[in-house]
Write an enzyme that holds these catalytic residues in place. Structure first.
Site, PDB file in Angstrom:
ATOM      1  N   GLU A   1     -77.264  54.382  54.643  1.00  0.00           N
ATOM      2  CA  GLU A   1     -76.380  54.611  55.792  1.00  0.00           C
ATOM      3  C   GLU A   1     -75.589  55.898  55.548  1.00  0.00           C
ATOM      4  O   GLU A   1     -74.834  55.992  54.579  1.00  0.00           O
ATOM      5  CB  GLU A   1     -75.421  53.427  55.948  1.00  0.00           C
ATOM      6  CG  GLU A   1     -74.596  53.517  57.210  1.00  0.00           C
ATOM      7  CD  GLU A   1     -73.632  52.344  57.377  1.00  0.00           C
ATOM      8  OE1 GLU A   1     -72.956  51.983  56.396  1.00  0.00           O
ATOM      9  OE2 GLU A   1     -73.547  51.807  58.494  1.00  0.00           O
TER      10      GLU A   1
ATOM     11  N   GLY B   1     -67.105  46.025  57.660  1.00  0.00           N
ATOM     12  CA  GLY B   1     -67.014  47.214  56.811  1.00  0.00           C
ATOM     13  C   GLY B   1     -68.370  47.513  56.195  1.00  0.00           C
ATOM     14  O   GLY B   1     -69.412  47.076  56.703  1.00  0.00           O
ATOM     15  N   SER B   2     -68.347  48.242  55.089  1.00  0.00           N
ATOM     16  CA  SER B   2     -69.607  48.645  54.457  1.00  0.00           C
ATOM     17  C   SER B   2     -70.233  47.457  53.718  1.00  0.00           C
ATOM     18  O   SER B   2     -69.539  46.518  53.319  1.00  0.00           O
ATOM     19  CB  SER B   2     -69.329  49.777  53.466  1.00  0.00           C
ATOM     20  OG  SER B   2     -68.378  49.330  52.520  1.00  0.00           O
TER      21      SER B   2
ATOM     22  N   GLU C   1     -69.545  41.483  58.798  1.00  0.00           N
ATOM     23  CA  GLU C   1     -70.337  42.372  59.661  1.00  0.00           C
ATOM     24  C   GLU C   1     -70.387  43.713  58.945  1.00  0.00           C
ATOM     25  O   GLU C   1     -69.349  44.358  58.760  1.00  0.00           O
ATOM     26  CB  GLU C   1     -69.669  42.532  61.038  1.00  0.00           C
ATOM     27  CG  GLU C   1     -69.630  41.267  61.857  1.00  0.00           C
ATOM     28  CD  GLU C   1     -71.008  40.732  62.211  1.00  0.00           C
ATOM     29  OE1 GLU C   1     -71.981  41.519  62.221  1.00  0.00           O
ATOM     30  OE2 GLU C   1     -71.106  39.523  62.451  1.00  0.00           O
TER      31      GLU C   1
ATOM     32  N   VAL D   1     -68.602  46.903  50.212  1.00  0.00           N
ATOM     33  CA  VAL D   1     -67.347  46.138  50.203  1.00  0.00           C
ATOM     34  C   VAL D   1     -67.628  44.681  50.589  1.00  0.00           C
ATOM     35  O   VAL D   1     -67.071  43.748  50.005  1.00  0.00           O
ATOM     36  CB  VAL D   1     -66.295  46.796  51.139  1.00  0.00           C
ATOM     37  CG1 VAL D   1     -65.120  45.863  51.387  1.00  0.00           C
ATOM     38  CG2 VAL D   1     -65.799  48.104  50.527  1.00  0.00           C
ATOM     39  N   GLY D   2     -68.538  44.483  51.530  1.00  0.00           N
ATOM     40  CA  GLY D   2     -68.882  43.121  51.950  1.00  0.00           C
ATOM     41  C   GLY D   2     -69.397  42.281  50.798  1.00  0.00           C
ATOM     42  O   GLY D   2     -69.043  41.098  50.663  1.00  0.00           O
TER      43      GLY D   2
HETATM   44  P1  NAD Z   1     -65.112  50.068  54.285  1.00  0.00           P
HETATM   45  O1  NAD Z   1     -66.026  49.010  53.770  1.00  0.00           O
HETATM   46  O2  NAD Z   1     -64.795  51.216  53.405  1.00  0.00           O
HETATM   47  O3  NAD Z   1     -63.704  49.433  54.698  1.00  0.00           O
HETATM   48  C1  NAD Z   1     -63.619  48.357  55.620  1.00  0.00           C
HETATM   49  C2  NAD Z   1     -62.281  47.663  55.401  1.00  0.00           C
HETATM   50  O4  NAD Z   1     -62.309  47.027  54.121  1.00  0.00           O
HETATM   51  C3  NAD Z   1     -61.062  48.592  55.381  1.00  0.00           C
HETATM   52  O5  NAD Z   1     -59.947  47.953  55.970  1.00  0.00           O
HETATM   53  C4  NAD Z   1     -60.831  48.789  53.896  1.00  0.00           C
HETATM   54  O6  NAD Z   1     -59.482  49.133  53.594  1.00  0.00           O
HETATM   55  C5  NAD Z   1     -61.179  47.420  53.366  1.00  0.00           C
HETATM   56  N1  NAD Z   1     -61.549  47.375  51.949  1.00  0.00           N
HETATM   57  C6  NAD Z   1     -61.942  48.393  51.145  1.00  0.00           C
HETATM   58  N2  NAD Z   1     -62.178  47.927  49.897  1.00  0.00           N
HETATM   59  C7  NAD Z   1     -61.961  46.594  49.923  1.00  0.00           C
HETATM   60  C8  NAD Z   1     -62.060  45.555  48.964  1.00  0.00           C
HETATM   61  N3  NAD Z   1     -62.428  45.794  47.708  1.00  0.00           N
HETATM   62  N4  NAD Z   1     -61.758  44.289  49.342  1.00  0.00           N
HETATM   63  C9  NAD Z   1     -61.410  44.012  50.617  1.00  0.00           C
HETATM   64  N5  NAD Z   1     -61.285  44.967  51.572  1.00  0.00           N
HETATM   65  C10 NAD Z   1     -61.558  46.239  51.226  1.00  0.00           C
HETATM   66  O7  NAD Z   1     -65.744  50.533  55.681  1.00  0.00           O
HETATM   67  P2  NAD Z   1     -65.205  51.641  56.673  1.00  0.00           P
HETATM   68  O8  NAD Z   1     -65.489  52.985  56.069  1.00  0.00           O
HETATM   69  O9  NAD Z   1     -63.832  51.332  57.118  1.00  0.00           O
HETATM   70  O10 NAD Z   1     -66.172  51.398  57.922  1.00  0.00           O
HETATM   71  C11 NAD Z   1     -67.472  51.845  57.954  1.00  0.00           C
HETATM   72  C12 NAD Z   1     -68.451  50.758  57.588  1.00  0.00           C
HETATM   73  O11 NAD Z   1     -68.257  49.630  58.440  1.00  0.00           O
HETATM   74  C13 NAD Z   1     -69.888  51.179  57.804  1.00  0.00           C
HETATM   75  O12 NAD Z   1     -70.674  50.705  56.752  1.00  0.00           O
HETATM   76  C14 NAD Z   1     -70.264  50.496  59.115  1.00  0.00           C
HETATM   77  O13 NAD Z   1     -71.632  50.285  59.299  1.00  0.00           O
HETATM   78  C15 NAD Z   1     -69.505  49.226  59.003  1.00  0.00           C
HETATM   79  N6  NAD Z   1     -69.300  48.619  60.318  1.00  0.00           N
HETATM   80  C16 NAD Z   1     -70.040  47.511  60.652  1.00  0.00           C
HETATM   81  C17 NAD Z   1     -69.899  46.922  61.909  1.00  0.00           C
HETATM   82  C18 NAD Z   1     -70.695  45.693  62.284  1.00  0.00           C
HETATM   83  O14 NAD Z   1     -70.311  45.018  63.226  1.00  0.00           O
HETATM   84  N7  NAD Z   1     -71.753  45.373  61.588  1.00  0.00           N
HETATM   85  C19 NAD Z   1     -69.014  47.485  62.830  1.00  0.00           C
HETATM   86  C20 NAD Z   1     -68.286  48.615  62.462  1.00  0.00           C
HETATM   87  C21 NAD Z   1     -68.427  49.178  61.191  1.00  0.00           C
END
Ligand code: NAD
Length: 496
Positions: A394, A237-238, A259, A241-242
């Protein structure tokens, strides 16, 4: 009379999968999953779960762990292989659903699904490969070896941009290693995870080994990430959040594999084949509507060719056919939801205010049928400075920023100047230059004379700096990521 279109059909309500049963959330609430190309098309209603559902899923996964762990790894691999073959059998139906759910064109969702299928086939074989080492001891009458052990319950949290590949490339190796799983997919793409779970159920996954809970990331994520029964969190994810997940995991020293985001650059040197570089940037920058974690969002171009490159890229962007990803002629689909249109457009306004030159695009698209969806024009900025926000943050949309530079050294400095380190590419005909770039670029993935996107399931995938926390997914080490190593010392001196 023709049959009802998907838009006219009664929307289905999808359930959580907990302890071997499809169940409604205890909250009694649902959320809508809407086609981003056509907002009148309600794909389905999904459970707006709450913490109690997460707890039930963890309890089921914990109960199933001893039996699943005891099943020989080759048999766990057989179930994964069957699931991959079921996904392959149903690929046309599932890819079409994925396109309706998140918007990217059919050829891209087919590729996303193919990655899941290929990786499932690949990782299933890991169940029959060596799981440790036998190492000589420095002491007489002693042997030493290592074995792989599962961790327990693994919480998997996934994004929407690769709605099948990413859930599969985490779930398959976690299961193969002998762990049980609670999967929490992104709320924009829960149906793709339902398809993955259905394939594993048909393949024979035992009760409780795999559980699916849909709903809001913050609440459910916190519940999963802080539960002492969860041994590991794997999140894509982002970066924002990570960091939160890493902090929460850090309190209990829970293993977490992250990731995260990227701000991926393509370097174009003055000896590059410009036509090849333009085609690659057009694909890597505007494919998946710029919503790949590895999307090209910066092009660092030698000043001698910067203007020609900008003109050619703008021309390529203007030729893209934009529309519903289900139509065969579509090159670029919508953004994943309407909220993302405003977020991307804000960056266009920031870029203009910062003094970058807008070459093409820079606006939401609402002509004709496009008014029904979340469409945004492929956008190119030039004369971008490395420190501008559009060159650092990003954007996650179809926006490419061209940064002119004087020479190779400056190109590398700029390429390495963001907090991210996921993917980077260089175009040059000089063997010496690309050899140096392979050494000098700080990123987890490097492409020579190709764009920044594209993974192969048998090669490791992941980024440096704030694009992750040092783990790699895919490849032959994918199973290790979800395992502990146990070291065993066996003494057998003569006694008596
Ligand atoms: P996001 O971080 O908003 O959400 C990712 C996941 O985390 C979702 O399932 C979301 O519901 C969950 N989430 C949200 N808040 C949370 C919290 N507080 N605790 C735990 N989980 C939570 O990201 P997105 O909008 O779904 O995806 C886009 C992002 O993912 C971009 O930043 C992109 O670069 C990244 N991404 C990275 C890779 C990689 O391999 N590096 C691959 C694909 C996407």
């Amino acid at each position: 009379m023709s049959t009802a279109t998907p838009a006219a059909a009664e929307p289905k309500t999808y359930l959580n999968y907990i302890g071997g049963e499809w169940k409604p959330s205890v909250s009694g609430q649902t959320f809508d999953n809407i086609n981003p190309a056509r907002r009148s098309h309600l794909i389905g209603r999904f459970q707006r779960s709450d913490v109690a559902d997460v707890h039930a899923a963890i309890k089921a996964a914990e109960a199933a762990f001893p039996t699943w762990k005891a099943l020989p790894a080759p048999m766990r691999g057989d179930i994964i292989l069957k699931a991959a073959l079921i996904l392959e059998r149903d690929r046309d139906r599932i890819a079409a659903q994925m396109t309706q759910e998140m918007g990217k064109p059919l050829k891209e969702t087919q590729g996303d699904l193919q990655t899941a299928i290929d990786f499932g086939k690949y990782v299933a074989g890991e169940g029959r490969r060596a799981e440790g080492e036998v190492v000589p001891s420095a002491i007489p009458d002693k042997m030493c070896l290592t074995v792989r052990q599962p961790l327990g319950v693994v919480g998997i949290i996934t994004p929407w941009n690769f709605p099948m590949a990413i859930p599969a490339w985490k779930t398959f190796p976690a299961l193969l290693a002998g762990n049980t799983v609670v999967l929490k997919p992104a709320s924009d793409t829960p149906l793709s995870s339902v398809a993955l779970v259905e394939a594993l159920i048909e393949a024979g996954i035992p009760t409780g080994v795999l559980n699916l809970v849909t709903g809001p990331g913050g609440t459910l994520g916190d519940a999963l990430v802080t539960d002492p029964r969860v041994a590991m969190i794997s999140l894509t994810g982002s970066t924002e959040v990570g960091k939160r997940v890493a902090e929460l995991c850090g309190r209990d020293l829970r293993r977490c594999s992250l990731e995260l985001g990227g701000k991926n650059a393509v370097i174009v040197m003055d000896d590059a084949n410009l036509a090849e570089a333009v085609a690659a940037v057009s694909w890597a920058g505007f494919g998946t509507t710029g919503q790949c974690c590895t999307a090209t969002s910066r092009v660092i171009v030698h000043e001698k060719v910067a203007q020609a490159f900008a003109e050619k890229l703008a021309a390529a962007a203007e030729k893209l056919r934009i529309g519903d990803g289900l139509l065969p002629e579509t090159d670029m689909g919508p953004l994943v939801n309407q909220g993302r249109v405003a977020a991307v457009h804000e960056y266009t306004e920031i870029g203009k205010a910062e003094g970058a030159t807008l070459v093409t695009g820079g606006r939401p698209l609402a002509e004709g049928v496009l008014a029904e969806g979340a469409f945004y024009a492929p956008t190119v900025f030039t004369n971008v400075k490395p420190e501008m926000r559009i060159a650092q943050e990003e954007i996650f949309g179809p926006v490419v920023s061209i940064i002119p530079v004087r020479d190779y050294e400056e190109a590398i400095r700029v390429a390495n100047s963001t907090m991210y380190g996921l993917s980077c590419a260089i175009f040059s005909e000089s063997a010496r230059t690309v050899q140096r770039a392979m050494r000098d670029i700080n990123a987890g993935l490097i492409y020579i004379n190709a764009g920044t996107t594209g993974a192969e399931p048998h090669l490791p995938f992941g980024g440096t700096k704030q694009s992750g926390n040092g783990h790699r997914e895919l490849g032959h080490k994918a199973v290790e990521e979800f395992s502990e190593t146990k070291t065993i010392f066996i003494s057998y001196p003569q006694v008596g």
